[in-house]
Scaffold this motif. Sequence first.
Motif, PDB file in Angstrom:
ATOM      1  N   ILE A 164       0.830  -1.211   0.000  1.00 12.98           N
ATOM      2  CA  ILE A 164       0.000   0.000   0.000  1.00 12.98           C
ATOM      3  C   ILE A 164       0.861   1.256   0.000  1.00 12.98           C
ATOM      4  CG2 ILE A 164      -1.632   1.374   1.341  1.00 12.98           C
ATOM      5  CD1 ILE A 164      -2.877  -0.984  -0.134  1.00 12.98           C
ATOM      6  N   TYR A 165       1.855   1.308   0.862  1.00 17.66           N
ATOM      7  CA  TYR A 165       2.674   2.514   0.952  1.00 17.66           C
ATOM      8  C   TYR A 165       3.598   2.660  -0.245  1.00 17.66           C
ATOM      9  CZ  TYR A 165       1.041   3.824   5.554  1.00 17.66           C
ATOM     10  OH  TYR A 165       0.256   4.245   6.590  1.00 17.66           O
ATOM     11  N   TYR A 166       3.973   1.557  -0.865  1.00 16.46           N
ATOM     12  CA  TYR A 166       4.736   1.656  -2.111  1.00 16.46           C
ATOM     13  C   TYR A 166       3.889   2.328  -3.191  1.00 16.46           C
ATOM     14  CZ  TYR A 166       6.749   0.348  -6.578  1.00 16.46           C
ATOM     15  OH  TYR A 166       7.238   0.378  -7.857  1.00 16.46           O
ATOM     16  N   LEU A 167       2.641   1.918  -3.316  1.00 13.32           N
ATOM     17  CA  LEU A 167       1.750   2.508  -4.318  1.00 13.32           C
ATOM     18  C   LEU A 167       1.467   3.976  -4.014  1.00 13.32           C
ATOM     19  CD1 LEU A 167      -0.806  -0.428  -4.768  1.00 13.32           C
ATOM     20  CD2 LEU A 167       1.050   0.221  -6.307  1.00 13.32           C
ATOM     21  N   LEU A 168       1.257   4.298  -2.739  1.00 11.04           N
ATOM     22  CA  LEU A 168       1.011   5.685  -2.355  1.00 11.04           C
ATOM     23  C   LEU A 168       2.226   6.562  -2.658  1.00 11.04           C
ATOM     24  CD1 LEU A 168      -0.816   5.250   1.088  1.00 11.04           C
ATOM     25  CD2 LEU A 168      -1.825   6.043  -1.059  1.00 11.04           C
ATOM     26  N   THR A 169       3.406   6.041  -2.353  1.00 11.21           N
ATOM     27  CA  THR A 169       4.626   6.798  -2.604  1.00 11.21           C
ATOM     28  C   THR A 169       4.849   7.001  -4.094  1.00 11.21           C
ATOM     29  OG1 THR A 169       5.629   5.896  -0.589  1.00 11.21           O
ATOM     30  CG2 THR A 169       7.115   6.861  -2.212  1.00 11.21           C
ATOM     31  N   TYR A 170       4.625   5.964  -4.881  1.00 16.07           N
ATOM     32  CA  TYR A 170       4.806   6.050  -6.331  1.00 16.07           C
ATOM     33  C   TYR A 170       3.831   7.070  -6.924  1.00 16.07           C
ATOM     34  CZ  TYR A 170       6.442   4.172 -10.792  1.00 16.07           C
ATOM     35  OH  TYR A 170       7.044   4.025 -12.008  1.00 16.07           O
ATOM     36  N   ARG A 171       2.609   7.091  -6.417  1.00 20.30           N
ATOM     37  CA  ARG A 171       1.611   8.057  -6.890  1.00 20.30           C
ATOM     38  C   ARG A 171       2.039   9.488  -6.553  1.00 20.30           C
ATOM     39  NH1 ARG A 171      -4.702   8.269  -4.822  1.00 20.30           N
ATOM     40  NH2 ARG A 171      -5.345  10.048  -6.098  1.00 20.30           N
ATOM     41  N   LEU A 172       2.571   9.684  -5.362  1.00 21.52           N
ATOM     42  CA  LEU A 172       3.059  11.004  -4.961  1.00 21.52           C
ATOM     43  C   LEU A 172       4.166  11.487  -5.900  1.00 21.52           C
ATOM     44  CD1 LEU A 172       3.387  11.146  -1.063  1.00 21.52           C
ATOM     45  CD2 LEU A 172       2.010  12.616  -2.523  1.00 21.52           C
ATOM     46  N   VAL A 173       5.089  10.596  -6.207  1.00 19.82           N
ATOM     47  CA  VAL A 173       6.219  10.960  -7.056  1.00 19.82           C
ATOM     48  C   VAL A 173       5.743  11.318  -8.456  1.00 19.82           C
ATOM     49  CG1 VAL A 173       8.318  10.093  -8.152  1.00 19.82           C
ATOM     50  CG2 VAL A 173       7.883   9.628  -5.742  1.00 19.82           C
ATOM     51  N   ASN A 174       4.800  10.564  -8.994  1.00 19.10           N
ATOM     52  CA  ASN A 174       4.269  10.858 -10.336  1.00 19.10           C
ATOM     53  C   ASN A 174       3.643  12.236 -10.401  1.00 19.10           C
ATOM     54  OD1 ASN A 174       4.958   8.653 -11.934  1.00 19.10           O
ATOM     55  ND2 ASN A 174       3.225   7.443 -11.255  1.00 19.10           N
ATOM     56  N   SER A 175       2.815  12.572  -9.425  1.00 21.00           N
ATOM     57  CA  SER A 175       2.165  13.880  -9.413  1.00 21.00           C
ATOM     58  C   SER A 175       3.195  14.988  -9.214  1.00 21.00           C
ATOM     59  CB  SER A 175       1.095  13.938  -8.324  1.00 21.00           C
ATOM     60  OG  SER A 175       1.666  13.779  -7.031  1.00 21.00           O
ATOM     61  N   HIS A 176       4.209  14.713  -8.409  1.00 22.72           N
ATOM     62  CA  HIS A 176       5.260  15.698  -8.160  1.00 22.72           C
ATOM     63  C   HIS A 176       6.053  15.986  -9.427  1.00 22.72           C
ATOM     64  CE1 HIS A 176       8.584  17.765  -6.217  1.00 22.72           C
ATOM     65  NE2 HIS A 176       9.416  16.911  -6.787  1.00 22.72           N
ATOM     66  N   GLN A 177       6.396  14.945 -10.183  1.00 27.30           N
ATOM     67  CA  GLN A 177       7.166  15.124 -11.401  1.00 27.30           C
ATOM     68  C   GLN A 177       6.427  16.015 -12.401  1.00 27.30           C
ATOM     69  OE1 GLN A 177      10.071  13.929  -9.838  1.00 27.30           O
ATOM     70  NE2 GLN A 177      10.534  13.814 -12.002  1.00 27.30           N
ATOM     71  N   LYS A 178       5.121  15.813 -12.528  1.00 26.24           N
ATOM     72  CA  LYS A 178       4.335  16.643 -13.435  1.00 26.24           C
ATOM     73  C   LYS A 178       4.290  18.089 -12.949  1.00 26.24           C
ATOM     74  CE  LYS A 178       1.416  12.783 -14.878  1.00 26.24           C
ATOM     75  NZ  LYS A 178       0.045  12.202 -14.882  1.00 26.24           N
ATOM     76  N   ARG A 179       4.218  18.251 -11.643  1.00 27.02           N
ATOM     77  CA  ARG A 179       4.117  19.590 -11.071  1.00 27.02           C
ATOM     78  C   ARG A 179       5.393  20.396 -11.295  1.00 27.02           C
ATOM     79  NH1 ARG A 179       3.387  21.102  -4.672  1.00 27.02           N
ATOM     80  NH2 ARG A 179       2.666  23.251  -4.951  1.00 27.02           N
ATOM     81  N   ILE A 180       6.547  19.803 -11.002  1.00 27.29           N
ATOM     82  CA  ILE A 180       7.784  20.573 -11.119  1.00 27.29           C
ATOM     83  C   ILE A 180       8.123  20.878 -12.578  1.00 27.29           C
ATOM     84  CG2 ILE A 180       8.749  19.714  -8.961  1.00 27.29           C
ATOM     85  CD1 ILE A 180      10.471  17.799 -10.551  1.00 27.29           C
ATOM     86  N   GLU A 181       7.651  20.047 -13.505  1.00 29.12           N
ATOM     87  CA  GLU A 181       7.895  20.325 -14.920  1.00 29.12           C
ATOM     88  C   GLU A 181       7.152  21.566 -15.381  1.00 29.12           C
ATOM     89  OE1 GLU A 181       7.005  16.859 -17.187  1.00 29.12           O
ATOM     90  OE2 GLU A 181       8.573  15.650 -16.236  1.00 29.12           O
ATOM     91  N   ASP A 182       6.132  21.976 -14.635  1.00 26.69           N
ATOM     92  CA  ASP A 182       5.395  23.194 -14.949  1.00 26.69           C
ATOM     93  C   ASP A 182       6.007  24.429 -14.288  1.00 26.69           C
ATOM     94  OD1 ASP A 182       3.417  22.348 -16.696  1.00 26.69           O
ATOM     95  OD2 ASP A 182       2.093  21.687 -15.087  1.00 26.69           O
ATOM     96  N   TYR A 183       6.968  24.232 -13.383  1.00 22.74           N
ATOM     97  CA  TYR A 183       7.534  25.354 -12.645  1.00 22.74           C
ATOM     98  C   TYR A 183       9.029  25.557 -12.871  1.00 22.74           C
ATOM     99  CZ  TYR A 183       3.179  25.028  -9.939  1.00 22.74           C
ATOM    100  OH  TYR A 183       1.866  24.991  -9.558  1.00 22.74           O
ATOM    101  N   TYR A 184       9.765  24.468 -13.107  1.00 29.00           N
ATOM    102  CA  TYR A 184      11.218  24.534 -13.190  1.00 29.00           C
ATOM    103  C   TYR A 184      11.691  24.163 -14.590  1.00 29.00           C
ATOM    104  CZ  TYR A 184      11.532  24.818  -8.085  1.00 29.00           C
ATOM    105  OH  TYR A 184      11.419  25.217  -6.781  1.00 29.00           O
ATOM    106  N   SER A 185      12.724  24.873 -15.048  1.00 30.05           N
ATOM    107  CA  SER A 185      13.299  24.532 -16.353  1.00 30.05           C
ATOM    108  C   SER A 185      14.358  23.447 -16.219  1.00 30.05           C
ATOM    109  CB  SER A 185      13.910  25.771 -17.003  1.00 30.05           C
ATOM    110  OG  SER A 185      14.993  26.274 -16.223  1.00 30.05           O
TER     111      SER A 185
END
Length: 404
Positions: A164-185
């Motif tokens: 469960i926590y592996y899936l939760l962590t992986y989901r967090l990382v995926n959303s984070h990667q998309k977010r920083i690509e919109d803010y950082y070059s």
Amino acid sequence: MSFSQIALLFPIFVTFIWFVSFLFSRISLRNPRFIMALFMGCAFITFLSGIGIYGDALETYRVVYPYVFFTALVLFPLFYIYVLQIVNPEKISTKLLLHVIPGMALVFTSFTLYVIMMNKAEQHFYIQEFLLSSNPPENAHWKFSLMKSTDRLAKLLYIFSSIIYYLLTYRLVNSHQKRIEDYYSSLKGVSLNWVKVISIVFLLALFSGISVHWFHRIEVLNSPVLSSVPFLFLGAFFAMVGNYSNRQAIIIFPSEKIDESETEGVSVKKEILTEEIDRKIETETPEIPPGLKEKLENYIREYRPFLNPELKIWDIARDLNTNRTYISRLINQVYGQRFSTFVNHYRIEESKRLMSEPGTQNYSLTVLASMSGFLNYSSFVRAFKTFEEITPNEFRQSIFDTHQ
């Protein structure tokens, strides 16, 4: 010393070294390095308990046995909390302690049954005749049977929480990667992609750990493979986690203070955080201001901000006297790109221009990457192959061949 004992020393050594490394951190639930110290400390205690069995030190195992229920069950929740601190630090609160409730409940039960209700002789009897025996006595006192059931429940909870926590962590990382690509070059230091990179080792460590918990302890002890391979995977996993987390930026989205002149169409006071303004704009004024596209393109042609390897979307928003939400929405909707891709496109075009000039023939690609605005050579190569479908070296060679 057997091979399984040597294999066990690997994760013990790794987790102890990283525990000491992160130990001298500010004690706070909001400090990722402190949580990483707890994570490594719990892992160290969990592995250390193995010395009791694999090192024929049953007296040591008898003492630490009930507390491992807690250290093993909080490992993956602690790693999840660590990632959450980096992805969404505003969500960090004492409520996160709810994640350690299963571990607390199990250690309370084991402490009551094992430490309080059993004397030393009974503890030895339980470990040897129930825990390490494939044929436990049938007519023993109920507390021994209940303790064995608690042990089985701990195994199931470990397996369940790990997945469960592996899936939760992986989901967090995926959303984070998309977010920083919109803010950082440039994503170096702010990316959590390393969590995905080590996911294979994580899964191997996870399922090897599950295999150890699935089999009876005596079967594990009698099998060099079952008793050794999981420790090797787990040692590699904790070594990689410690290495990457030690280099991970602690604050991903720092608060930025702005003036009234840095917004457009929104009346705000000084000292208001950028994130608060963005949320207000997203809910109240969703339309992209007219003429912003032309302003952005003129700004890029004239000032060439993409040459700054640390360029962030807030920098452009400030220079254009607008807000990052408008810039982000413009790049997403009109250009169909994320901010990092949008900026890297201009950097690649600049690198192609530089490579085409006669005066740069003796420049290394590393120098040209830096001159084009890339933070490092590897980022330059990845971006170049994404846009041009060839390597920078191949592109440069094609220019050389054309002039022959």
